[in-house]
Write a protein that holds these residues in place. Structure first.
Motif, PDB file in Angstrom:
ATOM      1  N   ASP A 174      -9.656  14.334 -22.225  1.00 13.11           N
ATOM      2  CA  ASP A 174      -9.684  13.208 -23.157  1.00 13.11           C
ATOM      3  C   ASP A 174     -10.073  11.962 -22.360  1.00 13.11           C
ATOM      4  OD1 ASP A 174      -9.424  11.542 -25.307  1.00 13.11           O
ATOM      5  OD2 ASP A 174      -7.241  11.663 -25.432  1.00 13.11           O
ATOM      6  N   PRO A 175     -11.343  11.903 -21.896  1.00 11.34           N
ATOM      7  CA  PRO A 175     -11.731  10.834 -20.957  1.00 11.34           C
ATOM      8  C   PRO A 175     -11.619   9.434 -21.532  1.00 11.34           C
ATOM      9  CG  PRO A 175     -13.653  12.060 -21.722  1.00 11.34           C
ATOM     10  CD  PRO A 175     -12.453  12.825 -22.171  1.00 11.34           C
ATOM     11  N   PHE A 176     -11.697   9.280 -22.834  1.00 10.64           N
ATOM     12  CA  PHE A 176     -11.592   7.947 -23.429  1.00 10.64           C
ATOM     13  C   PHE A 176     -10.211   7.700 -24.050  1.00 10.64           C
ATOM     14  CE2 PHE A 176     -16.120   8.561 -23.076  1.00 10.64           C
ATOM     15  CZ  PHE A 176     -16.571   7.309 -22.676  1.00 10.64           C
ATOM     16  N   ALA A 177      -9.239   8.553 -23.689  1.00  9.36           N
ATOM     17  CA  ALA A 177      -7.841   8.382 -24.107  1.00  9.36           C
ATOM     18  C   ALA A 177      -7.710   8.209 -25.621  1.00  9.36           C
ATOM     19  CB  ALA A 177      -7.208   7.196 -23.383  1.00  9.36           C
ATOM     20  N   LEU A 178      -8.447   9.025 -26.380  1.00  9.12           N
ATOM     21  CA  LEU A 178      -8.406   8.879 -27.839  1.00  9.12           C
ATOM     22  C   LEU A 178      -7.043   9.272 -28.410  1.00  9.12           C
ATOM     23  CD1 LEU A 178     -11.961  10.172 -28.821  1.00  9.12           C
ATOM     24  CD2 LEU A 178     -11.207   7.873 -28.175  1.00  9.12           C
ATOM     25  N   ARG A 179      -6.382  10.240 -27.790  1.00  7.15           N
ATOM     26  CA  ARG A 179      -5.036  10.588 -28.258  1.00  7.15           C
ATOM     27  C   ARG A 179      -4.097   9.403 -28.084  1.00  7.15           C
ATOM     28  NH1 ARG A 179      -6.676  15.310 -25.369  1.00  7.15           N
ATOM     29  NH2 ARG A 179      -6.971  17.118 -26.745  1.00  7.15           N
ATOM     30  N   ARG A 180      -4.193   8.743 -26.935  1.00 15.00           N
ATOM     31  CA  ARG A 180      -3.325   7.588 -26.699  1.00 15.00           C
ATOM     32  C   ARG A 180      -3.652   6.461 -27.663  1.00 15.00           C
ATOM     33  NH1 ARG A 180      -4.211   3.338 -23.428  1.00 15.00           N
ATOM     34  NH2 ARG A 180      -5.809   4.395 -22.198  1.00 15.00           N
ATOM     35  N   HIS A 181      -4.932   6.245 -27.960  1.00 14.64           N
ATOM     36  CA  HIS A 181      -5.311   5.194 -28.911  1.00 14.64           C
ATOM     37  C   HIS A 181      -4.767   5.502 -30.306  1.00 14.64           C
ATOM     38  CE1 HIS A 181      -7.667   2.727 -26.302  1.00 14.64           C
ATOM     39  NE2 HIS A 181      -8.523   3.678 -26.008  1.00 14.64           N
ATOM     40  N   ALA A 182      -4.869   6.753 -30.735  1.00 15.43           N
ATOM     41  CA  ALA A 182      -4.354   7.115 -32.061  1.00 15.43           C
ATOM     42  C   ALA A 182      -2.842   6.934 -32.122  1.00 15.43           C
ATOM     43  CB  ALA A 182      -4.730   8.558 -32.398  1.00 15.43           C
ATOM     44  N   LEU A 183      -2.148   7.340 -31.066  1.00 16.22           N
ATOM     45  CA  LEU A 183      -0.702   7.156 -31.034  1.00 16.22           C
ATOM     46  C   LEU A 183      -0.341   5.675 -31.018  1.00 16.22           C
ATOM     47  CD1 LEU A 183       0.332   9.966 -28.523  1.00 16.22           C
ATOM     48  CD2 LEU A 183       0.899   9.848 -30.947  1.00 16.22           C
ATOM     49  N   GLY A 184      -1.167   4.861 -30.349  1.00 15.88           N
ATOM     50  CA  GLY A 184      -0.929   3.419 -30.343  1.00 15.88           C
ATOM     51  C   GLY A 184      -1.042   2.827 -31.731  1.00 15.88           C
ATOM     52  N   VAL A 185      -2.065   3.233 -32.484  1.00 19.15           N
ATOM     53  CA  VAL A 185      -2.219   2.766 -33.869  1.00 19.15           C
ATOM     54  C   VAL A 185      -1.003   3.171 -34.693  1.00 19.15           C
ATOM     55  CG1 VAL A 185      -3.562   3.052 -35.980  1.00 19.15           C
ATOM     56  CG2 VAL A 185      -4.735   2.735 -33.793  1.00 19.15           C
ATOM     57  N   ILE A 186      -0.574   4.420 -34.541  1.00 16.99           N
ATOM     58  CA  ILE A 186       0.576   4.919 -35.301  1.00 16.99           C
ATOM     59  C   ILE A 186       1.831   4.123 -34.965  1.00 16.99           C
ATOM     60  CG2 ILE A 186       2.147   6.892 -35.503  1.00 16.99           C
ATOM     61  CD1 ILE A 186      -0.398   8.672 -35.125  1.00 16.99           C
ATOM     62  N   ARG A 187       2.070   3.902 -33.673  1.00 16.98           N
ATOM     63  CA  ARG A 187       3.290   3.173 -33.275  1.00 16.98           C
ATOM     64  C   ARG A 187       3.278   1.737 -33.794  1.00 16.98           C
ATOM     65  NH1 ARG A 187       5.063   2.851 -27.366  1.00 16.98           N
ATOM     66  NH2 ARG A 187       6.673   1.667 -28.469  1.00 16.98           N
ATOM     67  N   ILE A 188       2.144   1.070 -33.697  1.00 15.78           N
ATOM     68  CA  ILE A 188       2.073  -0.321 -34.152  1.00 15.78           C
ATOM     69  C   ILE A 188       2.338  -0.411 -35.650  1.00 15.78           C
ATOM     70  CG2 ILE A 188       0.507  -2.275 -34.500  1.00 15.78           C
ATOM     71  CD1 ILE A 188      -0.790  -1.547 -31.808  1.00 15.78           C
ATOM     72  N   LEU A 189       1.683   0.459 -36.418  1.00 20.37           N
ATOM     73  CA  LEU A 189       1.846   0.403 -37.873  1.00 20.37           C
ATOM     74  C   LEU A 189       3.260   0.765 -38.304  1.00 20.37           C
ATOM     75  CD1 LEU A 189      -1.503   2.046 -39.053  1.00 20.37           C
ATOM     76  CD2 LEU A 189      -0.917  -0.386 -39.051  1.00 20.37           C
ATOM     77  N   SER A 190       3.844   1.779 -37.661  1.00 22.53           N
ATOM     78  CA  SER A 190       5.159   2.255 -38.101  1.00 22.53           C
ATOM     79  C   SER A 190       6.297   1.414 -37.531  1.00 22.53           C
ATOM     80  CB  SER A 190       5.345   3.731 -37.718  1.00 22.53           C
ATOM     81  OG  SER A 190       5.212   3.910 -36.316  1.00 22.53           O
ATOM     82  N   GLU A 191       6.262   1.123 -36.232  1.00 16.95           N
ATOM     83  CA  GLU A 191       7.383   0.412 -35.619  1.00 16.95           C
ATOM     84  C   GLU A 191       7.382  -1.070 -35.972  1.00 16.95           C
ATOM     85  OE1 GLU A 191       7.911   1.253 -31.457  1.00 16.95           O
ATOM     86  OE2 GLU A 191       7.276   3.347 -31.720  1.00 16.95           O
ATOM     87  N   LYS A 192       6.203  -1.656 -36.166  1.00 20.60           N
ATOM     88  CA  LYS A 192       6.139  -3.065 -36.563  1.00 20.60           C
ATOM     89  C   LYS A 192       6.148  -3.238 -38.080  1.00 20.60           C
ATOM     90  CE  LYS A 192       6.053  -5.056 -32.548  1.00 20.60           C
ATOM     91  NZ  LYS A 192       7.099  -6.017 -32.143  1.00 20.60           N
TER      92      LYS A 192
END
Length: 722
Positions: free
Chosen positions: A499-517
């Protein structure tokens, strides 16, 4: 009386091993070797393996190792009796051939065992296999352990002895090996060989401080003690790490003032892998360097020199640092002075970069991003920044911050990547974002913009903090969405563990921001905003309206919801609970936690299993209907008492459930549905849904559609059915 078998020690003495891989190498060597010996029956049930790993050795100590494994009875099925014996009971050629393959002859025929095998009787050959000797078993286990070592990079070197052509015969291993120890109690297993080495009982201690060289090991159990006392080496990785921690804390306490060494497990592991006998020393640098952002100084000391910076009680960097030396001279002043001389140029470079970078504003660097290639199919960083700005403005417009938030987010997005073209980030890429914040504050920008520049990379890893302000949240979302949509648009998807462009981490970041905030933002709308940014700016790397573009969008949605499922399961929710909430691909993620809590509370109700099963049944009936079913009921067509009762119950329960949902009380919404169990059960017991009369059938389907809609507003309850 039972006699305990002797213990075993195996050591491979090598040149300096790669420090970042040492712990993993040591653990793997011990685990595989012990597992192989156990598989051969050479270990007792209570046998325990202890791994040792230092910069120049991999070793394992295993308790209760038998000199020879117990003999093992083996029963081998040969063939059906009808095939192996003729009518007179004599062996057929097929049976004799099979016996010959096992090393037996016709004399073994009378001793063959006859037993039922399914419907037919078969012949079995019973024999006893002699247990493996420790020498043979260890040779096999050692070869397997070396083959399975997680070696980051293999070296090839030439053997000088025990080979056909000394100096010409090559062997491959992580580092050149110079010694092999194999001790069973006090006995040396001389027949064991590896990497051109023959096992013995001699090893070596510290390069400079060993009291004896070589060290002649008395027995398997004296290994760690002899290395410590005669070789000045702490052989165990964990023991050496604990000693470093103890010395770091002791040194900080001697300095006083509440200072403490920086906590960094990765650094601690690496330093543990670099020294054999740690000696912590206190060093210092000139206070003038403290004018440089402490992140820069800490990073250069940790990454380049493997030092432990000291922080004061408020977490601020001090001018002192700790060095873990591999030698312990009586007068450490030369070692201290040498380390202080080495670190000074590093800190001076950091100060020079910081001073030079501040001579230009971040805004003046925007144009330079147009010369930095981001991706050959997605253009430069300058083009990327324009897309991120467009997405950020679209997100800000959907939030409550108004024009002010849009302006702050737009400015932060424009400047977010400008520190990539600074000298400091060029030298230390890990500081991207961090330096942008410092330079933004130096330029006199709004602190909210400065914070957003640093925070737009967050979360960088699992458990990392989220952006601290609204502008940071907007730019972080925009940056991650641009990456996801762009990479999926050009087909650059993660595969396996790559996952050279860290797409899994980016998707998890979107999920965390939307859900936790708790941001009430539609995920599909956000994806569309990112797509619009690509199209509006004339970037035709992919056409969202094309079949390929639509397929990419579909893959991105599935990818993101899969990440959501994974992260919710990691939080302790069951697969059924998660699927009930995520199966319908919810637009907004702000209430995911509340929905899951409501589902868990509902599942604990006694009515839950029956209602979940009924919900599943309703869904199946509606799927089989001819065309879509409208959730509408004509009360005049309700003929049966059971359907009238269900309609009345729905009329009473639905308003309460809807009111609870409107108030954000998902748990109350689902618990209100418990009152429907009895009328639902009665309906299915007493009412024929597919009535012959088309009007009645349509009305009953409409009643079920109304029920289905009322029951599944929080989650798909059918997913809870067993």
């Amino acid at each position: 009386m039972t006699t305990t078998a002797p213990n075993l020690l195996v050591e491979l003495f090598v040149e300096e091993l790669p420090p970042k891989a040492l712990k993993k190498l040591g653990d793997a060597f011990a685990e595989v070797l012990a597992a192989q010996l156990r598989a051969q029956g050479l270990l007792a049930p209570a046998s325990r393996a202890t791994a040792f790993a230092s910069p120049r050795r991999l070793a394992v100590h295993i308790t209760e190792v038998a000199p020879q494994a117990a003999d093992k009875a083996v029963s081998q099925k040969l063939m059906p009796v009808s095939v192996g014996l003729d009518a007179s009971g004599d062996a057929t050629p097929a049976l004799l051939k099979k016996l010959a393959a096992l090393g037996a002859d016709a004399s073994a025929v009378p001793r063959l065992r006859r037993a039922q095998d399914g419907k037919a009787e078969a012949l079995f050959h019973d024999s006893t296999v002699r247990g493996a000797t420790l020498s043979d078993g260890l040779q096999k286990a050692l070869a397997e352990a070396l083959a399975k070592l997680p070696i980051p990079k293999v070296m090839s070197y030439q053997l000088e002895s025990r080979c056909a052509l000394p100096g010409w015969t090559s062997v491959s291993f992580v580092r050149p090996a110079h010694g092999l120890v194999a001790l069973h109690g006090t006995e040396v297993l001389l027949s064991v060989e590896a990497l051109g080495l023959v096992a013995g009982n001699r090893t070596h201690g510290h390069r400079f401080e060993a009291a004896v060289d070589p060290i002649v090991l008395r027995d398997a159990d004296s290994y760690a003690d002899q290395l410590r006392d005669e070789g000045a080496v702490i052989a165990g990785f964990d023991a050496r790490r604990a000693e470093i921690v103890r010395q770091l804390q002791a040194a900080a306490e001697r300095i006083g003032g509440g200072v403490k060494p920086i906590e960094d497990d990765a650094l601690l592991d690496e330093v543990t892998a670099l020294v054999e006998r740690p000696n912590v020393l206190v060093c210092a640098f000139e206070r003038e360097f403290l004018d440089v952002p402490q992140e820069c100084l800490i990073l250069t000391m940790k990454a380049n020199q493997k030092y432990f910076p000291l922080l004061d009680a408020d977490g601020r960097l001090t001018h002192r640092f700790l060095v873990v030396s591999n030698i312990a001279p009586q007068d450490p002043s030369a070692v201290v002075g040498g380390n202080e001389r080495v670190v000074r140029p590093r800190l001076a470079d950091a100060k020079f970069f910081f001073d030079q970078d501040r001579k230009r504003t971040l805004a003046s660097r925007v144009e330079s991003l147009g010369k930095v290639v981001y991706h050959n199919k997605l253009g430069t960083q300058g083009e990327r920044i324009e897309r991120v700005r467009a997405i950020a403005r679209a997100i800000a417009a959907r939030m409550d911050g108004g024009p002010e938030l849009a302006a702050l987010a737009d400015q932060a997005a424009q400047l977010a990547k400008t520190d990539l073209v600074t000298d400091m980030v060029g030298e230390f890429p890990e500081l991207q974002g961090t330096m942008g914040r410092y330079y933004a504050l130096h330029d006199g920008l709004d602190p909210r913009v400065a914070d957003a520049i640093e925070d737009h990379y967050k979360p960088r890893f699992a458990g990392d903090d989220l952006p601290r302000g609204e502008a940071g949240l907007v730019v972080a979302l925009a940056d991650k969405l641009e990456t996801l949509v762009g990479m999926f648009g050009i087909g650059n998807l993660p595969t396996g563990d790559r996952d050279p462009f860290a797409l899994r981490r980016h998707a998890l970041g979107v999920i965390r921001i939307l859900s936790e905030k708790r941001l009430r933002l539609s995920l599909p709308d956000l994806f569309n905003a990112a797509i619009d940014a690509f199209g509006a700016l004339g970037d035709r790397a992919f056409d969202p309206a094309s079949p390929e573009g639509l397929a990419a969008l579909e893959k991105l949605g599935a990818f993101t919801y899969d990440r959501l499922r994974g992260t919710l399961r990691d939080q302790g929710f069951s697969a059924q609970e998660v699927e009930s909430v995520v199966a319908s691909d919810p637009d907004c993620l702000d209430d995911i936690a509340a929905r899951l809590a409501a589902v868990r509370a509902f599942a604990a109700l006694p009515e839950a299993p029956a209602l979940a099963a009924a919900n599943k049944r309703v869904g199946n009936i509606l799927k089989k209907a001819d065309g879509p079913v409208e959730a509408r009921v004509d009360a005049a067509l309700l003929r049966e008492p059971a359907e009238q009762a269900l309609h009345a119950a729905l009329a009473e329960v639905a308003p309460r459930a809807d009111a609870a949902l409107a108030a954000g009380n998902h748990t109350a919404n689902l618990q209100a549905l418990a009152a429907l169990k009895a009328p639902v059960d009665a309906f299915f017991d007493q009412v024929m849904v597919n009535a012959d009369d088309p009007a009645l059938r349509a009305n009953r389907l409409g009643l079920l559609a109304t029920l289905h809609a009322a029951m599944n507003r929080v989650a798909d309850l059918s997913r809870l059915a067993a």
